[in-house]
Design an enzyme around this catalytic site. Structure first.
Site, mmCIF file in Angstrom:
data_model
loop_
_atom_site.group_PDB
_atom_site.id
_atom_site.type_symbol
_atom_site.label_atom_id
_atom_site.label_comp_id
_atom_site.label_asym_id
_atom_site.label_seq_id
_atom_site.Cartn_x
_atom_site.Cartn_y
_atom_site.Cartn_z
ATOM 1 N N ASP A 39 0.781 -1.249 0.000
ATOM 2 C CA ASP A 39 0.000 0.000 0.000
ATOM 3 C C ASP A 39 0.816 1.307 0.000
ATOM 4 O O ASP A 39 0.380 2.299 0.602
ATOM 5 C CB ASP A 39 -0.940 0.020 1.219
ATOM 6 N N LYS B 224 -7.422 -4.135 -2.879
ATOM 7 C CA LYS B 224 -7.994 -4.678 -1.644
ATOM 8 C C LYS B 224 -8.719 -3.612 -0.843
ATOM 9 O O LYS B 224 -8.467 -2.407 -1.006
ATOM 10 C CB LYS B 224 -6.908 -5.326 -0.772
ATOM 11 N N CYS C 55 -2.011 -2.197 8.115
ATOM 12 C CA CYS C 55 -1.950 -3.192 7.040
ATOM 13 C C CYS C 55 -0.687 -4.050 7.100
ATOM 14 O O CYS C 55 -0.743 -5.267 6.870
ATOM 15 C CB CYS C 55 -2.064 -2.492 5.685
#
Length: 219
Positions: A35, A101, A137
């Site tokens: 990310d 996602k 995350c």
């Protein structure tokens, strides 16, 4: 006496098998880029170092033929992965396996299927993890992988959060759960094992160039 010696030797071998010291090899390793997206770039603590470290790692992956799997959290809102994470920019980004996602962990159903999609991928039991945010995350990805019985190597100069304290506590949390904390440069040389490695000169050149850049985590 001989029986006792044999029993001790057997016990030592069993202990050695259980002992996991976190060595890595290119053929059993996957890199996970978590990310590092455009919207997060100005928000993360020491973000430019995280990005330059990601670029160094993806360049090493290219030299050593290690797959790079990346995720983008809700791309519509947070944008794509920063192309500067790859030495060849957009071209490098296109060559990586990137998954959309909304789940915080990278280990979505689609990513899990990809990791099990071939004999080569299934043989890769070590995961090198870098990206953002460290306490959300990255941490949840790490814990999922550990729960799956995988080795996880968290690159401390390649992960961050918006708040330094969140980053600090998450590193402690992941380490206490069984992850290995290491630096990008340490990992690069561990992957090669020796100066006799055919890609040693190429990786050394990448390392020299990377070391010329500021590492904000040294401050």
């Amino acid at each position: 006496m001989a029986m006792a010696s044999n029993a001790a030797a057997t016990s030592a071998k069993a202990f050695a098998k259980k002992l996991n010291i976190g060595k890595v090899s290119p053929t059993t390793t996957t890199f996970l880029l978590c990310d590092i997206q455009e919207r997060f770039r100005p928000l993360m603590y020491n973000s430019e170092t995280v990005i330059s470290t990601a670029r160094y790692l993806t360049s090493i992956a290219k030299e050593l033929s290690i797959p790079v799997v990346g995720t983008q959290q809700y791309t519509k809102v947070f944008g794509p992965i920063v192309s500067d994470c790859f030495a060849d920019g957009e071209e490098g980004l296109k060559k990586a396996s990137i998954f959309e996602k909304k789940k915080f962990s990278m280990i979505t159903e689609e990513v899990h299927e990809f990791l099990e999609s071939s004999d080569d991928m299934r043989a890769r039991s070590s995961f090198v993890l870098f990206g953002v945010e460290s306490h959300v995350c990255v941490q949840q990805t790490c814990l999922d992988l550990l729960e799956m019985g995988k080795d996880v190597h968290v690159i401390v100069d390649g992960v961050s959060s918006q708040q330094p304290y969140d980053r600090k506590i998450s590193l402690e949390r992941m380490s206490s759960a069984g992850a290995f904390l290491t630096t990008a440069q340490s990992l690069a040389f561990m992957l090669m094992h020796s100066a006799d490695h055919p890609n040693f000169k190429a990786v050394s050149k990448l390392t020299v160039n990377h070391m010329k850049l500021p590492n904000e985590f040294n401050d």
